[in-house]
Design a protein around this motif. Structure first.
Motif, PDB file in Angstrom:
ATOM      1  N   ALA A  98       0.874  -1.177   0.000  1.00 28.61           N
ATOM      2  CA  ALA A  98       0.000   0.000   0.000  1.00 28.61           C
ATOM      3  C   ALA A  98       0.906   1.221   0.000  1.00 28.61           C
ATOM      4  O   ALA A  98       2.061   1.143   0.429  1.00 28.61           O
ATOM      5  CB  ALA A  98      -0.902   0.005   1.229  1.00 28.61           C
ATOM      6  N   LEU A  99       0.378   2.334  -0.518  1.00 27.73           N
ATOM      7  CA  LEU A  99       1.159   3.561  -0.581  1.00 27.73           C
ATOM      8  C   LEU A  99       0.339   4.699  -0.006  1.00 27.73           C
ATOM      9  O   LEU A  99      -0.901   4.681  -0.046  1.00 27.73           O
ATOM     10  CB  LEU A  99       1.489   3.919  -2.035  1.00 27.73           C
ATOM     11  N   VAL A 100       1.058   5.679   0.489  1.00 32.15           N
ATOM     12  CA  VAL A 100       0.405   6.906   0.950  1.00 32.15           C
ATOM     13  C   VAL A 100       1.239   8.065   0.449  1.00 32.15           C
ATOM     14  O   VAL A 100       2.468   8.000   0.468  1.00 32.15           O
ATOM     15  CB  VAL A 100       0.344   6.961   2.495  1.00 32.15           C
ATOM     16  N   CYS A 101       0.576   9.091  -0.030  1.00 34.77           N
ATOM     17  CA  CYS A 101       1.322  10.314  -0.296  1.00 34.77           C
ATOM     18  C   CYS A 101       0.637  11.465   0.385  1.00 34.77           C
ATOM     19  O   CYS A 101      -0.548  11.408   0.709  1.00 34.77           O
ATOM     20  CB  CYS A 101       1.486  10.557  -1.785  1.00 34.77           C
ATOM     21  N   SER A 102       1.395  12.488   0.651  1.00 28.12           N
ATOM     22  CA  SER A 102       0.816  13.708   1.188  1.00 28.12           C
ATOM     23  C   SER A 102       1.485  14.860   0.482  1.00 28.12           C
ATOM     24  O   SER A 102       2.637  14.750   0.054  1.00 28.12           O
ATOM     25  CB  SER A 102       1.063  13.796   2.689  1.00 28.12           C
ATOM     26  N   VAL A 103       0.782  15.958   0.335  1.00 27.91           N
ATOM     27  CA  VAL A 103       1.366  17.077  -0.383  1.00 27.91           C
ATOM     28  C   VAL A 103       1.119  18.369   0.373  1.00 27.91           C
ATOM     29  O   VAL A 103       0.082  18.534   1.032  1.00 27.91           O
ATOM     30  CB  VAL A 103       0.841  17.128  -1.834  1.00 27.91           C
ATOM     31  N   MET A 104       2.107  19.216   0.343  1.00 26.60           N
ATOM     32  CA  MET A 104       2.026  20.513   1.007  1.00 26.60           C
ATOM     33  C   MET A 104       2.398  21.615   0.017  1.00 26.60           C
ATOM     34  O   MET A 104       3.302  21.417  -0.797  1.00 26.60           O
ATOM     35  CB  MET A 104       3.010  20.568   2.184  1.00 26.60           C
TER      36      MET A 104
END
Lengths: 523, 106, 523, 106
Positions: free
Chosen positions: C309-315
């Motif tokens: 599984a993957l998770v990304c977050s962006v700011m």
């Protein structure tokens, strides 16, 4: 041939401000008894008079004209629905009342009838710590709610100037504006969904896509906003699910002084446009406001005379983010010639902003004598570039009133950012009104001034209200002008949802949906 | 709001003596329309409260209680809205430090 | 007694999918000639076929059933209004078409008639650098607009997966969801006001309080949202004023790998709930999505098999703020057992997210052979806590389809935050469809699967769509269930604004407003 | 997206020789269903493209052009959305530095 008559009277609720006849009142109370306990039906004069008005000054000598016939205090959506169904069948007006802190008479029973006071519906029904929502009765105040949420490190950031006393339901009915909305959004953004009793007594659940805890849906028409900000004319919100944020780690609220309004205005714009992520709002105080504060506010009395305008900005978030943003805003302020006012004023004044209903209630005659005055506030939504021109024009209107009478005092203006980009400002003029001296003539002058104030906002491309609503005498006359073709849509929606005109009748010129133009007859 | 910013004067637990309580510090004029008694306690100039509204007399402890209540109220509000307050003076000192040119090494 | 007949036919537009008769078509073109230039009236087969469908797969063998009779390309609000007025008088359906990138057939002319293609209305009318707004024709794409705005350091952050090709008007008509909406808001928040042609040809300007550049009004009913997300059934937006932000100084978009879905889901929740001020979104990729990517995406093919599984977050924001927020999110990810995937994948995949319509268009038979497939995406708005259960149920539905036929392939799921607090997620399942092999039987199985997908979202307290809308066959059957009493409000609004049912008829079961239940007859 | 991350192989301005262009590097299996030719250039295993869709033959320059175009596209998108990209590896290095206990002074 047998014709079966409908049970109740046919047609709309009567266009009258007369109290119910004894017979009708008796019949109404008899119909309410099976629905409500005795202590939920209030008939005493004090109970009814206390729910006849809101804090905005009004002609006290006509108080008796707006007293409801009955006050009910339901404890559930089902009870509210039953009351509204009875009212709809009997063609008796129903007026929802929450905190009663509104400034445009939304909660005032212009045609008497039944006031539904929601204060007993103040439960916390569900706190969902995983999805960060809380479901509450609409009779709860944001302050009480936040005291409970703080134990879980959570925060419901709907922050009007009446923060300690206004209620979630009133925020929905008025689609309120929040002091820190530039960071967290306003009521419309924070309320995810709610149960709502329609004027027929049907119960509607409305949210994004009619979800319960959904913030963004595209399924079906977007109806949520239609049931917010209608000033009680489309029904009564009873139970709401709210979006929760982490309680901020840190707050920073610098106040700066300027020796002229133009620099302060320019600085406010630059602070808002900077796009600092923790930016929660900026406020511009004009010269009249500074003069007023220097007369009556402990913090400002000793300020040097060359302080002519003030700006504050506030940030909420994690300490590291707030420090980064704070440095950026301090640099911007410095470039605009700002002088930092010090920690004590900055922190004290900001904290006081959450509770503006505690404003000192006195003003001055033209010769300087202190007089007891009530506070009124006229607001508009105005673009950044138009704030100076609107301010000048509004002060002119007030100066003109004051030349005529000591009944009105100009307490100056604030302009607060509505959005993170600084596109528009809640622009407000505070007016002291010597309420005991209000008579029909002074009231008429005031109504004209209100209409003129609204017209200035419209002439500058703004809206007549960013927060309060625009259904009070004066401004309401301009609603069809402001909304244009949209006003016809309002009439269509109203007629379709409230076929008998029982829900808060006489507001927003909506009588026109029933073929009556009552613009002038209910004054 | 820091608690050491409280107005001066006897504390709430000081013994009550009628005469003492009804003798506020001599007023000092601070503006054309205001005077001060205790530090941070401002009052409207009494000459402006002679016609429509008359000035009330408070014992000193009550004046101070009102002032302190306000300070308490504001401190409560801060704690209600955020865990801590960052002072502007810290931030200002930091940016002024950064904008001061570093002297060349001797 | 003389009875004057109205000029056009009486009643609603016919409930038919037949093309216009030659006579009616000739009369229509004759009526359009004084309004439009010759090259604005398109009658050629290619022009009409190209505007018969959207990218979502559909039964190609029935393409001919949804081809419009005429395509018009107006250049102004006045021209659009004139066309709609003619259509309304002649009772001919009108269907607005913007980028045509929608996934729920909003732009598909189910009853033929006139397609209004807005692409020629792509001007920038006004750029207001002081108040930070831009006023554009609704035919402009966000990408082209942002190229112009970048010169001024400004940015319009409405960012769908079809970013390079979808148009402002389509975003209004669908009330779109934005990839970075957790920081900047979604289309509804970013569009301040617009000119809108009603089904009668009347022109409505609608915004907050019907202001032009106002983001927050409380004057009158809140009508703006009603005219967003109606899928063209309430008219055509022609000119819009948008809220602009400073172009961000810095971006950070870490991707992390997990060896199980549960940890990835928990981590996504923790990242969103942290309340980092520059947080613009988090995305969760499930095991099926990782498997799909490992099969076909350069970046993921070499990933070790224990990446499940993957998770990304962006700011987005100023560099100092983004660094502070980034450190906080990296710490949270670490606590949840995340492994950072490296700069190349993180940056490459995030940039690719703005253009998901470039997804590889092939799938696999059950025995592994590559087949040409079209991409379809079913979305819903689902609470954080319900994402795992909804995902499991949706994959079951797809597995069931695939057991029956190779026409469908499960390409896995993403869940994207809708809001800064992480309350709800745009949850989507990507489906490969072997469009050339679609026949009535496979299509019927697909429609049933879509209905089941929608039902799962509702059963878990969600909404059937966070972004796309829910008017396609299958899901649309559940709209009355989702909206409950709100569906009646939809019918009331539709009937009142479109008395002749000419505006994009046959969508959202709105025929019921005219006494016809055409749920099944127009399939 | 840094430009030094481009796929290896002859540059677009290299001279075109037919035989060379039609001889891709020998494929290397990277998973059950994929192989690689040039670095970063992945292809579906040819055995899976024999029935419904046949694999196309590209000259090397075109394969590389497609890969480079994608890199260009992604770099363009970053610049389009923000002035600069902060790399996650910098942030990660920073927090790992901070979480490493400082050894006691000798």
């Amino acid at each position: 041939m047998t014709i079966t008559e409908p049970a109740g009277p046919i047609g709309t609720a009567p266009f009258t401000t007369e109290p119910l006849s004894d017979d009708r009142l008796t019949a109404l109370v008899r119909a309410l008894r099976p629905v409500l306990a005795d202590d939920q039906i209030l008939l005493a004069k004090t109970d009814r008079y206390n729910r006849a008005r809101v804090p905005a000054p009004f002609p006290v000598h006509r108080w008796a004209e707006r007293v409801p016939d009955v006050v009910v205090m339901p404890t559930s959506t089902e009870q509210v629905a039953a009351v509204v169904r009875i009212a709809n069948e009997m063609r008796i007006p129903v007026v929802p009342r929450d905190g009663g802190t509104g400034l445009t008479d939304g909660a005032v029973p212009h045609r008497r009838g039944i006031v539904v006071d929601v204060k007993k519906m103040n439960q916390i029904h569900e706190l969902d710590l995983v999805n960060r929502t809380v479901t509450v009765g609409t009779g709860i105040s944001m302050m009480k709610l936040n005291e409970r949420l703080a134990k879980h490190g959570l925060f419901y950031p709907d922050d009007p100037a009446s923060y300690p006393c206004s209620l979630v339901g009133g925020r929905i009915g008025t689609s309120g504006w929040s002091l820190i909305g530039s960071r967290y959004g306003h009521t419309r953004d924070l309320v995810l969904s709610f149960d709502h009793v329609l004027p027929t007594g049907d119960v509607l659940h409305v949210g994004d896509g009619i979800g319960r805890k959904i913030s963004k849906s595209s399924s079906g028409y977007s109806l949520k906003h239609l049931f917010m900000g209608h000033q009680g004319t489309l029904g009564i919100a009873t139970k709401a699910t709210l979006k929760l944020f982490p309680k901020p780690e840190a707050e920073l609220s610098p106040f700066w002084a300027f020796d002229n309004y133009e620099d302060a205005h320019a600085c406010t714009g630059a602070l808002a446009r900077a796009g600092v992520a923790t930016f929660a709002g900026a406020v511009l105080f004009d010269e009249h406001k500074v003069a007023y504060l220097r007369r009556d506010d402990e913090a400002y009395i000793p300020q040097p005379a060359d302080v002519r305008a003030l700006v504050c900005s506030v940030m909420y978030g994690y300490e590291d983010e707030v420090r980064a943003g704070g440095k950026r805003l301090f640099r911007i302020a410095k470039e605009h010639g700002a002088r930092y006012l010090g920690d004590e004023i900055s922190e004290g004044d900001w904290a006081a902003r959450h509770d503006r209903y505690a404003t000192p209630l006195h003003g001055r005659t033209k010769d300087g004598q202190v007089i007891p005055m009530s506070w009124h506030c006229e607001d508009a939504a105005v673009n950044f570039s138009a704030v100076p021109a609107v301010s000048r024009a509004w002060h002119e209107i007030l100066a003109d009133l004051r030349r005529k009478t000591d009944v009105f005092d100009d307490w100056g203006m604030f302009a607060y950012t509505s959005a993170a980009t600084g596109v528009d400002y809640l622009t407000e003029i505070d007016v002291g009104i010597w309420e005991q001296r209000l008579d029909d003539k002074a009231w008429a002058a005031w109504v004209k001034a209100k209409r003129d104030i609204g017209a200035v906002a419209l002439a500058h491309g703004g809206s007549m209200s960013a927060c309060h609503g625009s259904c009070r005498e004066g401004e309401v006359d301009l609603v069809p002008e402001e909304l244009g073709r949209g006003f016809d849509v309002m009439l269509d929606v109203k007629r379709s949802l409230d076929p008998n005109n029982i829900m808060n009748p006489g507001k927003y010129l909506l009588d026109r949906a029933y073929g009556r133009d009552t613009t002038d007859e209910n004054r | 709001m820091r608690t050491d910013d409280q107005p001066t004067g006897p504390s709430a637990s000081a013994p009550y003596r009628f005469a003492e309580q009804h003798t506020p510090p001599a007023p000092v004029r601070v503006s054309e329309v205001a005077q001060t008694t205790f530090e941070h306690v401002y009052e409207v100039d009494p000459r402006l409260m002679e016609v429509h509204v008359l000035q009330q007399v408070f014992p000193n402890w009550d004046t101070l209680r009102i002032m302190r209540s306000r300070a308490d109220h504001l401190a409560w509000m801060h704690t209600h809205f955020a865990e801590k307050v960052i002072t502007g003076s810290e931030i200002l000192a930091e940016i002024e430090r950064e904008s001061t040119p570093v002297p060349p090494p001797l």
